[in-house]
Design an enzyme around this catalytic site. Structure first.
Site, PDB file in Angstrom:
ATOM      1  N   ASP A  49       0.840  -1.192   0.000  1.00 37.57           N
ATOM      2  CA  ASP A  49       0.000   0.000   0.000  1.00 37.57           C
ATOM      3  C   ASP A  49       0.879   1.248   0.000  1.00 37.57           C
ATOM      4  OD1 ASP A  49      -1.999   1.870   0.311  1.00 37.57           O
ATOM      5  OD2 ASP A  49      -3.098   0.715   1.801  1.00 37.57           O
ATOM      6  N   ASP A  50       0.860   2.000  -1.093  1.00 44.05           N
ATOM      7  CA  ASP A  50       1.591   3.270  -1.212  1.00 44.05           C
ATOM      8  C   ASP A  50       3.109   3.089  -1.198  1.00 44.05           C
ATOM      9  OD1 ASP A  50      -0.963   4.219  -1.080  1.00 44.05           O
ATOM     10  OD2 ASP A  50      -0.741   5.266   0.831  1.00 44.05           O
ATOM     11  N   CYS A  89     -12.423   2.713 -10.855  1.00 48.17           N
ATOM     12  CA  CYS A  89     -13.119   1.479 -11.194  1.00 48.17           C
ATOM     13  C   CYS A  89     -14.420   1.808 -11.897  1.00 48.17           C
ATOM     14  CB  CYS A  89     -13.434   0.682  -9.932  1.00 48.17           C
ATOM     15  SG  CYS A  89     -11.967   0.162  -9.068  1.00 48.17           S
ATOM     16  N   LYS A 107      -7.585  -5.658   3.736  1.00 45.85           N
ATOM     17  CA  LYS A 107      -8.369  -4.426   3.679  1.00 45.85           C
ATOM     18  C   LYS A 107      -9.286  -4.442   2.464  1.00 45.85           C
ATOM     19  CE  LYS A 107      -6.349  -0.397   2.984  1.00 45.85           C
ATOM     20  NZ  LYS A 107      -5.492   0.774   3.198  1.00 45.85           N
ATOM     21  N   HIS A 109     -12.352  -2.072   1.764  1.00 44.33           N
ATOM     22  CA  HIS A 109     -12.509  -0.685   1.302  1.00 44.33           C
ATOM     23  C   HIS A 109     -13.445  -0.538   0.124  1.00 44.33           C
ATOM     24  CE1 HIS A 109     -11.801   3.449   1.318  1.00 44.33           C
ATOM     25  NE2 HIS A 109     -10.490   3.500   1.321  1.00 44.33           N
ATOM     26  N   HIS A 263       1.287   2.059   4.310  1.00 43.27           N
ATOM     27  CA  HIS A 263       0.332   3.154   4.471  1.00 43.27           C
ATOM     28  C   HIS A 263       0.468   3.731   5.882  1.00 43.27           C
ATOM     29  CE1 HIS A 263      -3.521   5.266   4.695  1.00 43.27           C
ATOM     30  NE2 HIS A 263      -3.752   4.997   3.411  1.00 43.27           N
ATOM     31  N   ASP A 315      -0.311  -0.538  -4.873  1.00 42.11           N
ATOM     32  CA  ASP A 315      -1.522   0.059  -5.431  1.00 42.11           C
ATOM     33  C   ASP A 315      -1.321   1.489  -5.902  1.00 42.11           C
ATOM     34  OD1 ASP A 315      -1.233   1.197  -2.930  1.00 42.11           O
ATOM     35  OD2 ASP A 315      -3.363   1.143  -2.438  1.00 42.11           O
ATOM     36  N   HIS A 316      -0.341   2.198  -5.334  1.00 39.91           N
ATOM     37  CA  HIS A 316      -0.012   3.571  -5.718  1.00 39.91           C
ATOM     38  C   HIS A 316       1.492   3.747  -5.571  1.00 39.91           C
ATOM     39  CE1 HIS A 316      -4.163   5.044  -5.597  1.00 39.91           C
ATOM     40  NE2 HIS A 316      -4.302   4.498  -4.420  1.00 39.91           N
ATOM     41  N   LYS A 340       1.313   9.712  -4.964  1.00 35.36           N
ATOM     42  CA  LYS A 340      -0.041   9.184  -4.822  1.00 35.36           C
ATOM     43  C   LYS A 340      -1.086  10.301  -4.917  1.00 35.36           C
ATOM     44  CE  LYS A 340      -3.077   7.101  -1.353  1.00 35.36           C
ATOM     45  NZ  LYS A 340      -3.152   6.602   0.042  1.00 35.36           N
TER      46      LYS A 340
END
Length: 555
Positions: A49-50, A89, A107, A109, A263, A315-316, A340
């Site tokens: 994540d990030d 999305c 996670k 979300h 994150h 993801d980013h 991000k």
């Protein structure tokens, strides 16, 4: 085949790209036939994540230790143009394809409930998964909360008790006034009601929006911790993943480990605190790498190495605005501009991408072709021997031809980069020359100017006064200028008008493929709705701990 998702979540937006990684885990097939020379592989998907592309050793970082991720790249294939295609999305293009034993942990979300707090309409178990362990919402800094949860629970109960007393008093006075049981001035009733409302709002703000009502750990439909204990979540997720692999080592499985790392608030165990040269963020990256290593060790020790397709990505890109005082809490995106949440700037969307499948795919290979996180869906479908849906546009392309060397070039010609529902940039991989052009129609306004980030706002907006529109768009040749520092013009690029026109035509064609859907991030949908709030206990006094001491021995 068995699927597990572990993770310790991603905003759902409209747009063309069906790229949210919290959804693509749903797109897993568990079939009976697979590609030749590889019968029924296990599939392990690991999502950071990030994580900045510049944070990993195999992508050039020599100051943060990531030996396990580096070895994954050494034994497999590393992508250098792996694009996170923005957090966009398109529900009209969603393809929920599942099979026998889908399991997800981590996670989520993507929402939980639709009409009541128990309908679980958006829950993973209602989207093809047999098992879920993780956070239904996102990770907030406030999830760290107090170090004394019992005291916090006591204070919460006290607040709610006093609120109930005030409500009862107001109702008693109101009924007495209306039935003439006793005389009381309206001013007194109104004043007491206002004081009670303010008292409730102060309690609600302290507990409702953050730690107690957002930071939740679930096992299937059951809330097991509310609020969740962050100091134990690393152990809990590892234990869950390892246990799943051990239980399913004799049959094909899919395990999705969607990490909380890296994150904010950078949950890091004491074992890794102070180990890196880059403060808490570096510590967190090194702990994440250790977690990847533990998963690889289990796969190898159980004899599953040559029969397991492993995919690692983020993801980013790194979050540049993440700070605590003078301490940087976000990642490093290498030579790439932005981070991000910055629309089309490369630093926020070019991410690590690694695949390992010993005995089937070559080792220590670098692929410098345009690929995307969206590609994992058709890749898994092809591994499964299935076919992607034909009733919608699928933006991803199977990675297997590139991985196996049957083709030399990516099938991607255009990639559209959104910020929320707004198209910010378009990438064109010109097939005849191999040049990669990128046109920015919109860019965020950096604050302070030329700082490279939206530090005053904390996050870059997608529209209104937080962005700048460009007409003609900013044009970069990423093949020669990957840092996006030298925008081209008609004076410096003879083909400028031709390129802009070709990209503009692609945008028009792209928009024809979109199907309008309800705005998922409308003001109404963004409102907190107490009747949908997952709660362990009697609402609004939500608190429970069913995970005590379950993961103490994993570290």
């Amino acid at each position: 085949m068995h699927l597990l998702h572990i993770r310790g979540s991603q905003e759902v937006y409209q747009g063309k790209q069906w790229s949210c990684l919290k959804i693509w885990i749903l797109l897993c097939l568990f079939p009976r036939t697979f590609v030749s020379n590889a019968s029924k592989p296990n599939i392990l998907l690991i999502l950071a994540d990030d994580l900045g592309i510049g944070d990993v050793g195999c992508y050039g970082n020599d100051t943060i230790r990531t030996p396990n991720i580096d070895s994954l790249a050494k034994e497999g294939v590393k992508f250098t143009q792996h694009i996170a295609a923005a957090a966009v999305c398109t529900p009209s293009r969603a393809a929920f394809l599942t099979g026998r034993y889908p399991i997800r942990s981590g996670k989520w979300h993507l929402g939980v409930n639709c009409k009541s707090r128990y309908d679980h309409c958006h829950h993973p178990l209602n989207h093809g998964f047999d098992y879920f362990y993780g956070m239904p919402f996102t990770l907030l800094n406030e999830c760290q909360g107090t170090d004394e949860p019992e005291l916090a629970k006591s204070l919460q109960d006290t607040y709610w008790l006093y609120t109930q007393i005030i409500i009862l008093a107001v109702l008693t006075l109101l009924i007495g006034k209306l039935t003439n049981l006793f005389s009381v001035k309206w001013k007194i009733i109104i004043c007491l009601a206002i004081c009670g409302s303010l008292y409730f709002i102060s309690w609600f703000s302290s507990y409702g929006f953050t730690k107690y009502w957002n930071c939740i750990l679930m096992r299937n439909h059951d809330i097991t911790e509310q609020p969740m204990k962050l100091e134990k979540i690393t152990s809990s997720m590892l234990k869950e993943a390892i246990s799943f692999i051990e239980r399913n080592k004799h049959r094909p499985f899919l395990l999705f480990v969607s990490l909380l790392h890296v994150h904010t608030p950078l949950i890091t165990t004491k074992k890794f605190l102070g180990r890196s040269r880059h403060g808490l963020y570096g510590d967190n990256v090194e702990e994440m790498d250790w977690m990847v290593g533990r998963l690889l060790d289990v796969i190898d020790k159980k004899g599953l190495k040559n029969n397991t397709f492993i995919y690692f990505a983020s993801d980013h890109g790194g979050s540049l605005e993440a700070h605590s005082g003078n301490a940087q809490l976000g990642g490093w995106n290498g030579i790439y501009k932005g981070g991000k949440g910055m629309g089309g700037w490369e630093g926020g969307i070019r991410v690590p991408g690694i695949i390992r499948w010993p005995g089937v795919l070559p080792a220590d290979i670098v692929i410098d072709e345009l690929t995307s996180l969206m590609d994992i869906f058709p890749t898994v479908v092809q591994l499964a021997g299935g076919a992607v849906p034909q009733d919608r546009v699928i933006d991803g392309r199977s990675l297997l031809p590139l991985l196996q060397g049957t083709v030399q070039h990516s099938e991607h010609e255009f990639m559209f980069h959104y910020c929320g529902v707004f198209l910010h940039a378009v990438r064109w991989h010109q097939k005849d020359s191999g040049t990669v052009w990128k046109a920015h129609y919109t860019t965020p306004v950096f604050q302070p100017k030329d700082s490279g980030g939206c530090f005053r706002r904390g996050i870059c907006p997608c529209f209104r006064d937080g962005i700048t529109h460009h007409d003609p768009p900013l044009l970069f040749d990423l093949s020669q200028d990957p840092s996006e520092t030298h925008p081209l013009s008609a004076d410096t690029e003879p083909l400028f008008d031709t390129i802009i026109r070709r990209i503009g035509n692609a945008v028009e064609e792209h928009r024809k493929t979109l199907t309008p859907v309800p705005q998922q991030l409308s003001h109404y949908n963004n409102m907190w709705k107490p009747w949908l709030q997952p709660c362990c206990g009697t609402f609004p006094s939500c608190w429970c701990d069913k995970e005590s001491n379950k993961a103490e021995d994993i570290l």
